[in-house]
Design an enzyme around this catalytic site. Structure first.
Site, short mmCIF file in Angstrom:
data_model
loop_
_atom_site.label_atom_id
_atom_site.label_comp_id
_atom_site.label_asym_id
_atom_site.label_seq_id
_atom_site.Cartn_x
_atom_site.Cartn_y
_atom_site.Cartn_z
N ASN A 7 0.87 -1.17 0.00
CA ASN A 7 0.00 0.00 0.00
C ASN A 7 0.91 1.22 0.00
O ASN A 7 1.48 1.58 1.03
CB ASN A 7 -0.91 -0.02 1.22
CG ASN A 7 -1.87 1.16 1.27
OD1 ASN A 7 -1.82 2.06 0.43
ND2 ASN A 7 -2.73 1.18 2.27
N ASP A 148 -9.89 0.27 -4.50
CA ASP A 148 -10.81 0.77 -3.47
C ASP A 148 -12.22 1.02 -4.02
O ASP A 148 -13.21 0.91 -3.30
CB ASP A 148 -10.29 2.09 -2.89
CG ASP A 148 -9.38 1.88 -1.70
OD1 ASP A 148 -8.85 0.77 -1.54
OD2 ASP A 148 -9.19 2.84 -0.93
N GLY A 210 -12.26 5.90 10.50
CA GLY A 210 -10.88 6.08 10.92
C GLY A 210 -10.58 7.56 10.82
O GLY A 210 -11.42 8.39 11.12
N GLY A 212 -9.98 8.76 7.85
CA GLY A 212 -10.92 8.86 6.75
C GLY A 212 -12.18 8.11 7.14
O GLY A 212 -12.12 7.10 7.83
N ARG A 284 -9.46 10.95 17.94
CA ARG A 284 -10.70 11.04 18.71
C ARG A 284 -10.48 10.81 20.20
O ARG A 284 -11.25 11.28 21.03
CB ARG A 284 -11.74 10.03 18.20
CG ARG A 284 -12.04 10.04 16.72
CD ARG A 284 -12.40 11.37 16.13
NE ARG A 284 -13.05 11.16 14.84
CZ ARG A 284 -12.41 10.88 13.70
NH1 ARG A 284 -11.09 10.82 13.68
NH2 ARG A 284 -13.09 10.68 12.58
#
Length: 421
Positions: A7, A148, A210, A212, A284
C-alpha cells in the site's frame, strides 16, 4: 504460498507478508517519510521485537527495495529470498469505471490506471509509482491490483450521478465512485455470517470510521450507495476532511480570504473536519478526553460527528428498506465506544436497541462484538476490518484462476468455519 500486500501512499509504503497455506501473517511493517527525508522502516514479526532502521528513501523504488532487503535479511527477515514470494497485491485507490474487480497487472492495466489518475491526484500517483517500482524490482513475480472503488461499481445510476451538467460525466468522469471498498466488502461478508444468512439476503449499513470515514448502503450483498464521491472528500465528518458542506462555501471563502483553488482544496482536505472544529486534534481519543474536561469545541466536534453518523443511518435505511445490521469498523469504529453510543442511542423507533454495557466492552481490534440487545430487531456489530486478507484472497484466486469478481467469489472469511488469526 507467500503473498505480499503493498500500500503505497504519498510518503509511506505499508507492507504485509501472508502465508496462505498456514493462514497467518508472517511479517508486516511500514517505511515512513519516503521522499520527504529522515525515512525509516519499522518491521514487525510475530513473537519478535520490532526492528527499526533509518535509511534514506528518496522515492518509492528505494522504499520497496528496503522492504525487500528487510524481509530477506538473515537476522530480521522471514524469507531466504524474494523468490519465495508467489505474488504481490497492490492497493490502488481509484479504478474509475473500467475496473469492477481485482485484476492481474500488465502494461495495459497499468496504462488504464494512469488514465484515471486525474480522478485521484493525491492517491493514484504514489500507487502507480509503487507498482512500477515493485514490477521492476520483482519482475518474475505476478502483480495484482486491488481497487478501493471496485466494490461500489454496483451502484445504480440514480445513486452515482450528480445533478450537474451531464456532459461533465461524459467528458470528465464526474460521478460518485466511493472508496474503502475492500473494508466494506470484508465487514459486510462477516456481518452476514454473524447474522446466519447468505450475503445476498442481507441489507447492511457499514460504517468505516478512521481518520478517513465512509459509510456504505449494502442491499442484497452489493453496494447501492456510499458517502464518499468523486473524491474521498465527500460524505461524513473526518479527521481532517470536511465531508458534506454547501458547495458554494469554497467559492465564498476564496473571495473572502483571497484563496486559490489549490489552497481551498487543501483547507477542506487537511484543515477541516474534527481538526477544523477543535482547532487542535484529529485523534478522537484526545477529543473525547478534552470534551470530558469541559472543552466546548471538542464536545461540539463529537456532537457533529455523531449527528452526521445518525443521519446517514436513517438515510441509508430509507434507501435499502428493511435493515438487518449496522457495522462499525476501522480505528474509531472499532475503538470509539463513546462515538458509537452517541451515533445509535435513541434509535429504538427504527429497531436499534443499544446495549451500553456490551458497547463499552467492545474496545478491541481483535474481536467481533454484538453491541445491541439480543432482541434488537436490527443488530449492530463491531467488526475489525481486514483489508489485507481481501487483498490476499483476491491475489491467490487470480493466480489459481478461480476469481471472477467480488460478488460471485466465495471468500474464506464468509464461511462458517472461518477463524480470525
Amino acid at each position: 504460498m507467500i503473498i505480499m500486500a503493498l500500500n503505497c501512499g504519498s510518503s509511506s509504503v505499508k507492507y504485509q507478508l501472508f502465508d496462505w497455506d498456514k493462514k497467518v501473517v508472517v511479517a508486516k511493517g511500514m517505511v515512513e517519510r519516503v521522499i520527504v527525508g529522515d525515512s525509516y522502516i519499522v518491521h514487525e514479526v510475530p513473537g519478535r521485537d520490532n526492528y527499526k532502521l533509518e535509511q534514506d528513501c528518496p522515492d518509492h523504488r528505494a522504499a520497496i527495495d528496503l522492504v525487500i532487503r528487510t524481509v530477506t535479511d538473515r537476522e530480521c527477515g522471514v524469507l531466504q529470498s524474494v523468490a519465495e514470494i508467489s505474488a504481490v497485491g497492490h492497493r490502488v485507490v481509484h479504478g474509475g469505471e473500467k475496473f469492477t474487480c481485482s485484476v492481474r497487472i500488465d502494461d495495459d492495466v497499468l496504462n488504464a490506471v494512469k488514465d484515471v489518475q486525474h480522478l485521484a491526484p493525491l492517491h493514484n500517483p504514489p500507487n502507480i509509482e509503487g507498482i512500477e517500482a515493485a514490477r521492476a524490482l520483482m519482475p518474475a513475480i505476478p502483480h495484482v491490483a486491488i481497487f478501493d472503488t471496485a466494490f461500489h461499481q454496483t451502484m445504480p445510476e440514480h445513486a452515482f450521478l450528480y445533478p450537474v451538467p451531464y456532459d461533465w460525466y461524459e467528458n470528465h468522469g464526474v460521478r460518485r465512485y466511493g472508496f474503502h471498498g475492500t473494508s466494506h466488502l470484508y465487514v459486510s461478508k462477516r456481518a452476514a455470517m454473524l447474522l446466519g444468512k447468505p450475503a445476498e439476503q442481507c441489507n447492511i449499513i457499514t460504517m468505516h470510521i478512521g481518520n478517513g470515514v465512509s459509510h456504505c448502503a449494502i442491499k442484497g450483498g452489493v453496494s447501492v450507495d456510499t458517502t464518499m464521491g468523486l473524491t474521498p472528500l465527500e460524505g461524513a465528518v473526518m479527521g481532517t476532511r470536511s465531508g458534506d458542506i454547501d458547495p458554494a462555501i469554497p467559492a465564498f471563502m476564496m473571495q473572502k480570504e483571497n484563496l486559490s483553488a489549490k489552497e481551498i482544496d487543501s483547507v477542506l482536505n487537511k484543515k477541516s473536519g474534527i481538526l477544523g472544529i477543535t482547532g487542535r486534534y484529529t485523534d478522537r481519543r484526545d477529543v473525547i478526553e478534552h470534551a470530558a474536561k469541559g472543552d466546548h469545541r471538542c464536545q461540539l466536534a463529537l456532537d457533529i460527528e455523531a449527528y452526521r453518523l445518525k443521519k446517514y443511518i436513517g438515510a441509508y435505511m430509507a434507501a435499502i428498506g428493511k435493515l438487518d445490521a449496522v457495522v462499525f469498523t476501522a480505528g474509531v469504529g472499532e475503538m470509539g465506544a463513546a462515538i458509537r453510543e452517541k451515533a445509535i442511542e435513541g434509535l429504538e423507533h427504527i429497531g436499534i436497541h443499544l446495549d451500553r454495557e456490551r458497547n463499552a466492552g467492545a474496545m478491541t481490534r481483535k474481536r467481533e462484538s454484538l453491541i445491541t440487545t439480543d432482541d434488537s430487531p436490527v443488530k449492530v456489530y463491531v467488526i475489525p476490518t481486514d483489508e489485507e486478507l481481501v487483498f490476499t484472497e483476491d491475489v491467490v484466486a487470480i493466480l489459481n484462476g478461480t476469481y471472477t469478481d467480488h460478488m460471485q467469489f466465495e471468500y474464506s472469511f464468509a464461511k462458517p468455519d472461518f477463524v480470525r488469526t
